[in-house]
Design a protein around this motif. Structure first.
Motif, PDB file in Angstrom:
ATOM      1  N   VAL A  41       0.779  -1.067  -0.048  1.00  0.00           N
ATOM      2  CA  VAL A  41       0.058  -0.067   0.061  1.00  0.00           C
ATOM      3  C   VAL A  41       0.829   1.323  -0.036  1.00  0.00           C
ATOM      4  CG1 VAL A  41      -1.427   1.206   1.294  1.00  0.00           C
ATOM      5  CG2 VAL A  41      -1.840  -1.092   1.214  1.00  0.00           C
ATOM      6  N   ALA A  42       1.827   1.067   0.766  1.00  0.00           N
ATOM      7  CA  ALA A  42       2.781   2.390   0.895  1.00  0.00           C
ATOM      8  C   ALA A  42       3.460   2.674  -0.424  1.00  0.00           C
ATOM      9  CB  ALA A  42       3.869   2.322   1.706  1.00  0.00           C
ATOM     10  N   LEU A  43       3.872   1.525  -1.170  1.00  0.00           N
ATOM     11  CA  LEU A  43       4.457   1.692  -2.416  1.00  0.00           C
ATOM     12  C   LEU A  43       3.523   2.242  -3.551  1.00  0.00           C
ATOM     13  CD1 LEU A  43       7.037   1.284  -4.464  1.00  0.00           C
ATOM     14  CD2 LEU A  43       5.907  -1.173  -4.842  1.00  0.00           C
ATOM     15  N   LEU A  44       2.120   1.836  -3.443  1.00  0.00           N
ATOM     16  CA  LEU A  44       1.336   2.511  -4.581  1.00  0.00           C
ATOM     17  C   LEU A  44       1.061   3.845  -4.178  1.00  0.00           C
ATOM     18  CD1 LEU A  44      -1.355  -0.603  -4.455  1.00  0.00           C
ATOM     19  CD2 LEU A  44       0.351   0.043  -6.245  1.00  0.00           C
ATOM     20  N   VAL A  45       1.045   4.289  -2.785  1.00  0.00           N
ATOM     21  CA  VAL A  45       0.887   5.713  -2.594  1.00  0.00           C
ATOM     22  C   VAL A  45       1.894   6.505  -3.051  1.00  0.00           C
ATOM     23  CG1 VAL A  45       0.552   7.063  -0.483  1.00  0.00           C
ATOM     24  CG2 VAL A  45      -0.771   5.168  -0.406  1.00  0.00           C
ATOM     25  N   VAL A  46       3.044   6.159  -2.865  1.00  0.00           N
ATOM     26  CA  VAL A  46       4.210   6.856  -3.042  1.00  0.00           C
ATOM     27  C   VAL A  46       4.374   7.092  -4.630  1.00  0.00           C
ATOM     28  CG1 VAL A  46       6.734   6.901  -2.936  1.00  0.00           C
ATOM     29  CG2 VAL A  46       5.623   6.165  -1.035  1.00  0.00           C
ATOM     30  N   LEU A  47       4.039   6.080  -5.253  1.00  0.00           N
ATOM     31  CA  LEU A  47       4.218   6.044  -6.653  1.00  0.00           C
ATOM     32  C   LEU A  47       3.113   6.820  -7.469  1.00  0.00           C
ATOM     33  CD1 LEU A  47       4.895   2.289  -7.825  1.00  0.00           C
ATOM     34  CD2 LEU A  47       6.543   4.281  -7.899  1.00  0.00           C
ATOM     35  N   PHE A  48       1.933   6.978  -6.860  1.00  0.00           N
ATOM     36  CA  PHE A  48       0.655   7.744  -7.536  1.00  0.00           C
ATOM     37  C   PHE A  48       0.574   8.829  -6.834  1.00  0.00           C
ATOM     38  CE2 PHE A  48      -0.011   3.206  -8.465  1.00  0.00           C
ATOM     39  CZ  PHE A  48      -0.135   3.310  -9.944  1.00  0.00           C
ATOM     40  N   THR A  50       2.974  11.082  -5.037  1.00  0.00           N
ATOM     41  CA  THR A  50       4.119  11.711  -4.891  1.00  0.00           C
ATOM     42  C   THR A  50       5.300  11.553  -6.185  1.00  0.00           C
ATOM     43  OG1 THR A  50       5.763  10.056  -3.581  1.00  0.00           O
ATOM     44  CG2 THR A  50       3.665  11.569  -2.310  1.00  0.00           C
ATOM     45  N   ASP A  51       6.292  12.391  -5.921  1.00  0.00           N
ATOM     46  CA  ASP A  51       7.384  12.029  -7.059  1.00  0.00           C
ATOM     47  C   ASP A  51       8.673  11.609  -6.218  1.00  0.00           C
ATOM     48  OD1 ASP A  51       5.926  13.148  -9.156  1.00  0.00           O
ATOM     49  OD2 ASP A  51       6.442  15.477  -8.573  1.00  0.00           O
ATOM     50  N   TRP A  52       8.417  10.837  -5.139  1.00  0.00           N
ATOM     51  CA  TRP A  52       9.379  10.295  -4.432  1.00  0.00           C
ATOM     52  C   TRP A  52       9.813   8.981  -5.059  1.00  0.00           C
ATOM     53  CZ3 TRP A  52       7.014  11.295   1.134  1.00  0.00           C
ATOM     54  CH2 TRP A  52       6.803  12.552   1.505  1.00  0.00           C
ATOM     55  N   TYR A  53      10.740   9.049  -5.951  1.00  0.00           N
ATOM     56  CA  TYR A  53      10.884   7.811  -6.790  1.00  0.00           C
ATOM     57  C   TYR A  53      12.075   6.972  -5.897  1.00  0.00           C
ATOM     58  CZ  TYR A  53       8.705  10.120 -10.665  1.00  0.00           C
ATOM     59  OH  TYR A  53       7.845  10.834 -11.527  1.00  0.00           O
ATOM     60  N   VAL A  54      13.115   7.833  -5.299  1.00  0.00           N
ATOM     61  CA  VAL A  54      14.059   6.899  -4.394  1.00  0.00           C
ATOM     62  C   VAL A  54      13.269   6.251  -3.313  1.00  0.00           C
ATOM     63  CG1 VAL A  54      16.020   7.259  -3.124  1.00  0.00           C
ATOM     64  CG2 VAL A  54      15.761   8.658  -5.036  1.00  0.00           C
ATOM     65  N   THR A  55      12.252   7.140  -2.621  1.00  0.00           N
ATOM     66  CA  THR A  55      11.446   6.389  -1.509  1.00  0.00           C
ATOM     67  C   THR A  55      10.872   4.969  -2.035  1.00  0.00           C
ATOM     68  OG1 THR A  55      11.264   8.328  -0.556  1.00  0.00           O
ATOM     69  CG2 THR A  55      10.004   6.535   0.188  1.00  0.00           C
ATOM     70  N   ALA A  56      10.216   5.201  -3.237  1.00  0.00           N
ATOM     71  CA  ALA A  56       9.455   4.286  -4.121  1.00  0.00           C
ATOM     72  C   ALA A  56      10.401   2.982  -4.176  1.00  0.00           C
ATOM     73  CB  ALA A  56       8.780   4.830  -5.316  1.00  0.00           C
TER      74      ALA A  56
END
Length: 472
Positions: A41-48, A50-56
């Protein structure tokens, strides 16, 4: 020594501890699934959002590690069970599983694995001890033991068998063909509880092997266990003893006959000398002396004739002809014997009763020899019961319902019975209690029954009755 019974030991943990271990396993599995779902869920939230690609990327790596750990955790049980089963299948009970210091979720499973391995290891050790114990017994036995399967592959060969066969190593009984084709043929053909004799020649020695086989089925395989016993020495010893007994009998009979003959001959010669001396001086022949000489010569003739009969009886006993087998009806044989013996019994006022078998039995036998045995037994019974108040002889034939070719014939008399000291000697050649007996009748009867594959037995007690039993 009977094998010990065994069973797997009861697990030391209780049902509560097993439930606790299972709950711990389930709780950890649920926790890992929940963490993996949260990471997803956290990965989906970050990807769609935010622009935090490193975090993703970092969350994706974390999710992959969680999924790998979840799969590894689930498959670990299967791997451990598979490893345990493989070790059992290959009889490797040395594998150990860590009960402490590892993942506590699997400690109960590992403990059970180790206990089962210990149990099987103990059973294996006991089986090995029993095998060594039985092996020691087999090696200690003084006869040869050989066992092989249906293909002739040797499974057991003790040291006595190795010495008898002169084979330090034997993998298949077919290798015995170069020693003795007869032995190989007997080993292959002898059946369960059957016996055979085989003669072996080793250099200048001759062995007479008694072969006794037992066939059993073990784990679906037919196994034949054969005992090999060299009876050559026993046979030679028995032969020597037989010759010694025969010589003692002959010596005894000859001495008993010749000693009075020699003494009487000396007496007759002395009388003749006296008469010859009297005639020289012109005295008349003494009639009394002539009678003494005549009586002495008759006695010598009688004793030498008895000695001749003894020798003839001996030759008859030693040269018993082989039976000429033909189809014989037992009931018909008994009728003929009854017809033959009835007149003698009527003269002696002795009752003779013959009871036939309910169903007639036909055997392959020599009717003349069997008739001779029956006549001999019936005559003996006649003489035994003459002094009884109501003398009676019975001949009874019994059929065997289970074996229609087996028959038992009993000759009974109500005489005084046979003393124990006489009973043990009845079948010894030339032994007799009769004044005019030759002592070969029962010996001949026993030989005839043996040649027919049968037997003769006697049962008697003080006061009677006496029963002779023929088994055919």
């Amino acid at each position: 020594m009977p094998p010990k019974s065994w069973a797997l030991p009861e697990p030391h943990c209780t049902a509560a501890s097993r439930n606790m271990a299972f709950n711990r396993f389930r709780a950890r599995l649920v926790l890992q699934v929940v963490l993996a779902m949260l990471s997803m869920v956290a990965l989906l939230v970050v990807l769609f959002r935010t622009d935090w690609y490193v975090t993703a990327f970092c969350i994706g790596v974390l999710l992959a590690l969680q999924l790998y750990a979840l799969i590894h955790f689930v498959e670990r049980t299967n791997r451990d069970i598979t490893s345990f089963i493989e070790s059992i299948r290959h009889s490797d009970f040395t594998q150990r599983f860590p009960e402490k210091g590892g993942n506590p979720t699997f400690s109960h499973l590992y403990k059970s694995f180790n206990e089962i391995s210990d149990s099987f290891l103990k059973i294996k050790a006991e089986k090995q001890a029993h095998y060594l114990y039985l092996q020691a017994i087999v090696e200690h036995i003084g006869i040869g033991i050989l066992s092989f399967d249906a293909d002739g592959n040797v499974m057991l060969l003790n040291h006595v068998a190795k010495e008898l066969l002169q084979q330090p190593h034997l993998t298949n009984i077919k290798a015995l063909d170069r020693i003795s084709t007869q032995l190989l043929d007997v080993l292959q053909k002898v059946g369960n509880n059957e016996k055979a004799l085989v003669t072996l020649h080793h250099n200048h020695d001759q062995l007479l092997l008694s072969v006794h086989a037992t066939v059993l089925v073990s784990q679906g395989k037919s196994i034949k266990i054969v005992s090999l016993h060299n009876i050559q020495a026993e046979l030679e010893e028995q032969e020597v003893q037989t010759w010694q007994k025969m010589i003692r009998v002959l010596t005894h009979e000859i001495m008993n006959s010749m000693t009075p003959v020699i003494s009487l001959t000396s007496t007759v010669a002395s009388i003749l000398e006296d008469e010859m001396a009297a005639r020289k001086v012109g005295e008349p022949i003494n009639e009394e002396a002539l009678e003494d000489i005549q009586d002495g010569l008759k006695t010598i003739e009688r004793r030498t004739t008895g000695m001749l009969h003894f020798v003839k009886n001996y030759r008859r006993l030693m040269r018993l002809p082989l039976p000429e087998l033909q189809e014989v009806s037992i009931n018909e044989l008994l009728r003929d014997v009854h017809t033959l013996m009835k007149p003698d019994f009527e003269k002696e006022n002795i009752q003779l009763a013959v009871y036939l078998a309910p169903s007639d039995i036909t055997l392959q036998a020599d009717p003349e020899q069997l008739e001779q045995v029956l006549i001999n037994l019936i005559k003996n019974a006649n003489e035994a019961c003459r002094q009884s108040t109501d003398p009676r002889v019975e001949v009874i034939a019994y059929g065997d319902e289970n074996h229609k070719f087996n028959v038992r014939i009993e000759v009974r008399d109500n005489g005084p019975g046979i003393p124990d000291e006489v009973l043990d000697r009845l079948f010894i050649p030339f032994y007799t209690t009769k004044k005019q007996g030759s002592g070969i009748g029962l010996s001949l009867s026993k030989q005839i029954m043996r040649q027919h594959g049968g037997s003769i037995r006697v049962n008697s007690k003080a006061g009677g009755p006496t029963v002779f039993t023929l088994q055919l």
